[in-house]
Design a protein around this motif. Structure first.
Motif, PDB file in Angstrom:
ATOM      1  N   ASP A  69      27.905   9.841  -0.439  1.00  0.00           N
ATOM      2  CA  ASP A  69      28.122  10.603   0.503  1.00  0.00           C
ATOM      3  C   ASP A  69      28.841  10.017   1.745  1.00  0.00           C
ATOM      4  O   ASP A  69      28.391   8.934   2.390  1.00  0.00           O
ATOM      5  CB  ASP A  69      26.778  11.193   1.105  1.00  0.00           C
ATOM      6  N   PRO A  70      30.230  10.109   2.024  1.00  0.00           N
ATOM      7  CA  PRO A  70      30.856   9.728   3.046  1.00  0.00           C
ATOM      8  C   PRO A  70      30.343   9.888   4.583  1.00  0.00           C
ATOM      9  O   PRO A  70      30.706   9.274   5.447  1.00  0.00           O
ATOM     10  CB  PRO A  70      32.229  10.285   2.967  1.00  0.00           C
ATOM     11  N   VAL A  71      29.603  10.959   4.826  1.00  0.00           N
ATOM     12  CA  VAL A  71      29.403  11.419   6.111  1.00  0.00           C
ATOM     13  C   VAL A  71      28.602  10.240   6.803  1.00  0.00           C
ATOM     14  O   VAL A  71      28.704   9.930   7.884  1.00  0.00           O
ATOM     15  CB  VAL A  71      28.338  12.625   6.339  1.00  0.00           C
ATOM     16  N   PRO A  72      27.568   9.479   6.236  1.00  0.00           N
ATOM     17  CA  PRO A  72      26.748   8.306   6.729  1.00  0.00           C
ATOM     18  C   PRO A  72      27.788   7.470   7.259  1.00  0.00           C
ATOM     19  O   PRO A  72      27.547   6.677   8.254  1.00  0.00           O
ATOM     20  CB  PRO A  72      25.803   8.100   5.780  1.00  0.00           C
ATOM     21  N   GLN A  73      28.570   6.869   6.400  1.00  0.00           N
ATOM     22  CA  GLN A  73      29.566   6.083   6.567  1.00  0.00           C
ATOM     23  C   GLN A  73      30.366   6.303   7.919  1.00  0.00           C
ATOM     24  O   GLN A  73      30.659   5.423   8.779  1.00  0.00           O
ATOM     25  CB  GLN A  73      30.412   5.665   5.331  1.00  0.00           C
ATOM     26  N   VAL A  74      30.860   7.542   7.903  1.00  0.00           N
ATOM     27  CA  VAL A  74      31.749   8.176   9.123  1.00  0.00           C
ATOM     28  C   VAL A  74      30.782   7.909  10.324  1.00  0.00           C
ATOM     29  O   VAL A  74      31.453   7.548  11.361  1.00  0.00           O
ATOM     30  CB  VAL A  74      32.235   9.471   9.119  1.00  0.00           C
ATOM     31  N   LEU A  75      29.233   8.317  10.159  1.00  0.00           N
ATOM     32  CA  LEU A  75      28.598   8.387  11.506  1.00  0.00           C
ATOM     33  C   LEU A  75      28.372   6.897  11.897  1.00  0.00           C
ATOM     34  O   LEU A  75      28.217   6.482  13.205  1.00  0.00           O
ATOM     35  CB  LEU A  75      27.375   8.999  11.191  1.00  0.00           C
ATOM     36  N   MET A  76      28.128   5.999  10.994  1.00  0.00           N
ATOM     37  CA  MET A  76      28.084   4.542  11.258  1.00  0.00           C
ATOM     38  C   MET A  76      29.470   4.080  12.049  1.00  0.00           C
ATOM     39  O   MET A  76      29.419   3.312  13.155  1.00  0.00           O
ATOM     40  CB  MET A  76      27.822   3.654  10.291  1.00  0.00           C
ATOM     41  N   LEU A  77      30.480   4.282  11.566  1.00  0.00           N
ATOM     42  CA  LEU A  77      31.972   3.993  11.980  1.00  0.00           C
ATOM     43  C   LEU A  77      31.769   4.517  13.595  1.00  0.00           C
ATOM     44  O   LEU A  77      31.992   3.895  14.644  1.00  0.00           O
ATOM     45  CB  LEU A  77      32.956   4.413  11.661  1.00  0.00           C
ATOM     46  N   THR A  78      31.586   5.745  13.918  1.00  0.00           N
ATOM     47  CA  THR A  78      31.323   6.450  14.974  1.00  0.00           C
ATOM     48  C   THR A  78      30.481   5.723  16.196  1.00  0.00           C
ATOM     49  O   THR A  78      30.618   5.592  17.295  1.00  0.00           O
ATOM     50  CB  THR A  78      31.121   8.056  15.075  1.00  0.00           C
ATOM     51  N   ALA A  79      29.392   5.269  15.528  1.00  0.00           N
ATOM     52  CA  ALA A  79      28.162   4.737  16.343  1.00  0.00           C
ATOM     53  C   ALA A  79      28.707   3.402  16.913  1.00  0.00           C
ATOM     54  O   ALA A  79      28.438   2.700  17.844  1.00  0.00           O
ATOM     55  CB  ALA A  79      27.009   4.441  15.486  1.00  0.00           C
ATOM     56  N   ILE A  80      29.476   2.518  15.751  1.00  0.00           N
ATOM     57  CA  ILE A  80      30.165   1.356  16.543  1.00  0.00           C
ATOM     58  C   ILE A  80      30.999   1.554  17.606  1.00  0.00           C
ATOM     59  O   ILE A  80      31.077   0.753  18.285  1.00  0.00           O
ATOM     60  CB  ILE A  80      30.725   0.613  15.004  1.00  0.00           C
ATOM     61  N   VAL A  81      31.963   2.422  17.493  1.00  0.00           N
ATOM     62  CA  VAL A  81      32.928   2.902  18.505  1.00  0.00           C
ATOM     63  C   VAL A  81      32.181   3.324  19.693  1.00  0.00           C
ATOM     64  O   VAL A  81      32.547   2.626  20.787  1.00  0.00           O
ATOM     65  CB  VAL A  81      33.989   3.696  18.047  1.00  0.00           C
ATOM     66  N   ILE A  82      31.388   4.029  19.485  1.00  0.00           N
ATOM     67  CA  ILE A  82      30.720   4.329  20.960  1.00  0.00           C
ATOM     68  C   ILE A  82      29.799   3.261  21.288  1.00  0.00           C
ATOM     69  O   ILE A  82      29.766   2.983  22.738  1.00  0.00           O
ATOM     70  CB  ILE A  82      29.602   5.410  20.798  1.00  0.00           C
ATOM     71  N   ASN A  83      29.272   2.384  20.683  1.00  0.00           N
ATOM     72  CA  ASN A  83      28.588   1.120  21.137  1.00  0.00           C
ATOM     73  C   ASN A  83      29.675   0.282  21.955  1.00  0.00           C
ATOM     74  O   ASN A  83      29.194  -0.395  22.909  1.00  0.00           O
ATOM     75  CB  ASN A  83      28.070   0.448  19.927  1.00  0.00           C
ATOM     76  N   PHE A  84      30.700  -0.032  21.247  1.00  0.00           N
ATOM     77  CA  PHE A  84      31.734  -0.821  21.781  1.00  0.00           C
ATOM     78  C   PHE A  84      32.276  -0.206  23.100  1.00  0.00           C
ATOM     79  O   PHE A  84      32.218  -0.917  24.070  1.00  0.00           O
ATOM     80  CB  PHE A  84      32.786  -0.930  20.934  1.00  0.00           C
ATOM     81  N   GLY A  85      32.359   1.147  23.303  1.00  0.00           N
ATOM     82  CA  GLY A  85      32.736   1.618  24.455  1.00  0.00           C
ATOM     83  C   GLY A  85      31.735   1.499  25.765  1.00  0.00           C
ATOM     84  O   GLY A  85      32.162   1.250  26.748  1.00  0.00           O
TER      85      GLY A  85
END
Length: 174
Positions: A69-85
């Motif tokens: 399922d690609p949705v958890p992968q997208v959520l993880m990438l989004t979490a990484i970007v938010i964490n960086f910001g």
């Protein structure tokens, strides 16, 4: 699907340590705690994403059953970007608070005396340039090459000796 017990324990430890460190008053510790909680969240998303499988690039084939399922992968990438910001923002807050602590009671206020000092320095610089120009003119007037100074009214030719080209009586170039 069976989740790895090691990853579950690691995720729980990261959450516990991150939240504990975030409760401190220091902004640096809040930053470290936030980063630990962000990494624990990424592990949580990884654990609940399901079993591993093939990449979800081409659909409509016989391999659809083993696709991930690609949705958890997208959520993880989004979490990484938010964490960086948020990490960058908290780092800016840490730097700003350090800078204000170094200034002391003065804070960010620039005293008006600085403007007056700059204006006085500028006027003194222009006065020094005017004095230098006057000194150069006095030296030229007193030199042997320009006995009466440039544009002397007693000069019978009425010309400025400094702009004449040629030679004088002694053979020197003027």
């Amino acid at each position: 699907m069976t989740a790895s017990l090691t990853l579950i324990i690691l995720m729980a430890i990261l959450y516990a340590v991150g939240i504990t460190v975030m409760l401190e008053r220091s902004l640096t510790r809040v930053l470290i705690g936030f980063m630990l909680v962000g990494n624990a969240t990424n592990l949580l998303i990884l654990l609940v994403s399901g079993p591993s499988g093939t990449a979800p690039i081409v659909t409509g084939t016989a391999a659809d059953e083993s696709m991930v399922d690609p949705v958890p992968q997208v959520l993880m990438l989004t979490a990484i970007v938010i964490n960086f910001g948020i990490t960058a923002f908290v780092l800016a807050l840490i730097y700003r608070s350090w800078w204000l602590a170094q200034l002391g009671d003065q804070g960010d206020v620039v005293p008006d005396q600085h403007t007056e000092d700059t204006q006085a320095l500028t006027e003194a610089t222009f006065d020094a340039v005017d004095l230098d120009d006057a000194a150069v003119q006095q030296l030229l007037a007193a030199s042997d090459e320009h006995p009466d100074g440039p544009g002397d009214p007693d000069d019978p030719s009425g010309s400025d000796r400094s702009t004449n080209t040629g030679t004088n009586d002694e053979g020197k170039r003027t």
